[in-house]
Design a protein around this motif. Structure first.
Motif, PDB file in Angstrom:
ATOM      1  N   ILE A   1       0.899  -1.175   0.005  1.00  0.00           N
ATOM      2  CA  ILE A   1      -0.074   0.013   0.207  1.00  0.00           C
ATOM      3  C   ILE A   1       0.916   1.185  -0.112  1.00  0.00           C
ATOM      4  CG2 ILE A   1      -1.818  -1.232   1.118  1.00  0.00           C
ATOM      5  CD1 ILE A   1      -1.165   0.372   3.699  1.00  0.00           C
ATOM      6  N   SER A   2       0.235   2.276  -0.370  1.00  0.00           N
ATOM      7  CA  SER A   2       0.890   3.667  -0.313  1.00  0.00           C
ATOM      8  C   SER A   2       0.070   4.544   0.706  1.00  0.00           C
ATOM      9  CB  SER A   2       1.174   4.405  -1.492  1.00  0.00           C
ATOM     10  OG  SER A   2       1.845   5.492  -1.231  1.00  0.00           O
ATOM     11  N   VAL A   3       0.752   5.486   1.191  1.00  0.00           N
ATOM     12  CA  VAL A   3      -0.064   6.502   2.203  1.00  0.00           C
ATOM     13  C   VAL A   3      -0.124   8.004   1.446  1.00  0.00           C
ATOM     14  CG1 VAL A   3      -0.332   7.515   4.508  1.00  0.00           C
ATOM     15  CG2 VAL A   3       0.530   5.219   4.068  1.00  0.00           C
ATOM     16  N   ASN A   4      -1.346   8.585   1.351  1.00  0.00           N
ATOM     17  CA  ASN A   4      -1.525   9.542   0.955  1.00  0.00           C
ATOM     18  C   ASN A   4      -2.132  10.969   1.796  1.00  0.00           C
ATOM     19  OD1 ASN A   4      -1.130   9.321  -2.465  1.00  0.00           O
ATOM     20  ND2 ASN A   4      -2.415   7.689  -1.691  1.00  0.00           N
ATOM     21  N   PRO A   5      -1.868  12.124   1.362  1.00  0.00           N
ATOM     22  CA  PRO A   5      -2.658  13.098   2.617  1.00  0.00           C
ATOM     23  C   PRO A   5      -4.026  12.962   2.532  1.00  0.00           C
ATOM     24  CG  PRO A   5      -1.082  14.084   0.900  1.00  0.00           C
ATOM     25  CD  PRO A   5      -1.269  12.805   0.449  1.00  0.00           C
ATOM     26  N   VAL A   6      -4.719  12.441   1.527  1.00  0.00           N
ATOM     27  CA  VAL A   6      -6.223  12.051   1.894  1.00  0.00           C
ATOM     28  C   VAL A   6      -6.357  11.256   3.107  1.00  0.00           C
ATOM     29  CG1 VAL A   6      -6.259  10.163   0.349  1.00  0.00           C
ATOM     30  CG2 VAL A   6      -8.399  11.534   0.977  1.00  0.00           C
ATOM     31  N   ASP A   7      -5.673  10.413   3.223  1.00  0.00           N
ATOM     32  CA  ASP A   7      -5.464   9.426   4.424  1.00  0.00           C
ATOM     33  C   ASP A   7      -5.607  10.107   5.841  1.00  0.00           C
ATOM     34  OD1 ASP A   7      -4.168   6.174   3.367  1.00  0.00           O
ATOM     35  OD2 ASP A   7      -4.549   8.093   2.244  1.00  0.00           O
ATOM     36  N   THR A   8      -4.647  11.284   5.939  1.00  0.00           N
ATOM     37  CA  THR A   8      -4.550  11.897   7.274  1.00  0.00           C
ATOM     38  C   THR A   8      -5.652  12.599   7.335  1.00  0.00           C
ATOM     39  OG1 THR A   8      -3.310  13.752   5.876  1.00  0.00           O
ATOM     40  CG2 THR A   8      -1.951  11.943   6.760  1.00  0.00           C
ATOM     41  N   LYS A   9      -6.237  13.308   6.311  1.00  0.00           N
ATOM     42  CA  LYS A   9      -7.325  14.144   6.384  1.00  0.00           C
ATOM     43  C   LYS A   9      -8.719  13.524   6.614  1.00  0.00           C
ATOM     44  CE  LYS A   9      -5.710  17.511   2.845  1.00  0.00           C
ATOM     45  NZ  LYS A   9      -6.010  17.968   1.524  1.00  0.00           N
TER      46      LYS A   9
END
Length: 338
Positions: free
Chosen positions: A40-48
């Motif tokens: 998987i990869s992590v994006n700013p949308v995850d943190t938001k």
């Protein structure tokens, strides 16, 4: 199946912000693929989504909208993939995310994993590639055949995930002169390594820096950071009848009158639009990812992994969220294996 989920919207420093949980393995229906997640990869949308104010979740909520894995089952209406196919995709924000051992995705927004990449390197690409491709070639209407070669584009926030692939697409397919913004030596070097022609510092006077490069105006602006702090500079540097695209929504109205006299086109890019609304052209994201895969395997594009944070678990995902919230990342953060 193992999964990482939230039950409360908490600061990432809180030990309960993301938790290791056990959930039922989902079943593929309709045009769904059931995918065994490898990376998987992590994006700013995850943190938001995690940090958004709101009530406790009624059930554990799984985040994660970037994945690569192997198809283990297909829905009765699926026809694009078969069991055993390696795939990569970003998924839909209206459905559970991919931070789990098994995950459902509509086949129309998935692509075959590039053969030359392992699962971790592939997982870095889908969300940002879709965003960059749609922003450049659909929203800004830049020609992929080189018809706009030589025109200039300013990318604000060039070293992030979207910028890392957008620089490559703008150079390799469109032949644009790419000016990327970066505020640190290491992020500037990253942008240059991906093909950026020039670098400006978005913490400084960008119009003056562009002028020093011989550019009073640029034909396109792609804003990959908060729009409002940069809008005055954007309005100043965009060429008359130029085009601006932003991928970050604003909390307050933008002063659009600042670009009125130049007849500037301003557009938003939200890569979840097609899956969120089930648009008739949803399958365009499948075609897009197939093309990205071909460009990767053909050696014209490269993965944008910045760092691998190890196994997919709550502790490592919390570290990834912390890194993104600090806004000091270069490229993409990936995790692989359970």
């Amino acid at each position: 199946m193992k999964a990482i989920a939230l039950t409360q919207h908490l600061p990432i420093s809180h030990a309960e912000s993301l938790k290791d949980v056990e959930l039922a393995r989902p079943v593929a229906l309709g045009r769904d693929l059931l995918v065994k997640i490898e990376a998987i990869s992590v994006n700013p949308v995850d943190t938001k989504v995690r940090g958004a104010a709101g009530p406790d979740e009624a059930a554990p909520r799984v985040l994660g909208w970037d994945a690569a894995g192997t198809v283990v089952a297909v829905g009765p209406d699926a026809s694009l993939f078969q069991v055993g196919d390696p795939v990569y995709y970003a998924g839909s924000i209206t459905r559970p995310g991919a931070n789990s051992e098994f995950h459902l995705v509509d086949e129309r927004i998935a692509g075959r994993k590039p053969a030359s990449l392992d699962f971790a390197d592939a997982a870095a690409l889908p969300l940002t590639s879709i965003t960059a491709w749609e922003a450049l070639f659909e929203r800004l209407a830049i020609r992929r055949d080189g018809a706009d070669a030589g025109k200039s584009i300013l990318m604000i926030g060039g070293a992030g995930g979207v910028g890392s692939i957008a620089i490559q697409l703008a150079k390799q397919l469109a032949g644009l002169r790419v000016i990327a913004s970066a505020s640190r030596a290491e992020s500037a070097q990253w942008c240059r390594s991906l093909g950026a022609d020039d670098i400006v510092d978005h913490n400084g006077d960008m119009p003056a820096q562009l002028l020093a490069l011989g550019l009073a105006n640029v034909d396109y602006v792609l804003c990959l950071s908060d729009t409002d702090p940069h809008f005055d500079a954007i309005a100043q540097v965009i060429a008359p009848q130029g085009s601006v695209c932003s991928i970050v929504s604003n909390t307050a109205p933008l002063a659009m009158e600042k670009i009125f006299a130049k007849s500037v086109k301003f557009v938003w890019e939200m890569m979840f639009t097609r899956s969120m609304f089930g648009t008739p052209d949803m399958i365009e994201q499948h075609h897009l990812l197939q093309q990205i895969g071909g460009l990767i395997d053909g050696g014209r594009l490269r993965t944008t992994v910045g760092e691998n944070f190890g196994k997919i678990n709550a502790a490592n995902l919390r570290r990834a969220h912390q890194a993104l919230e600090a806004r000091r990342t270069i490229g993409k953060i990936v995790l692989s294996g359970f």
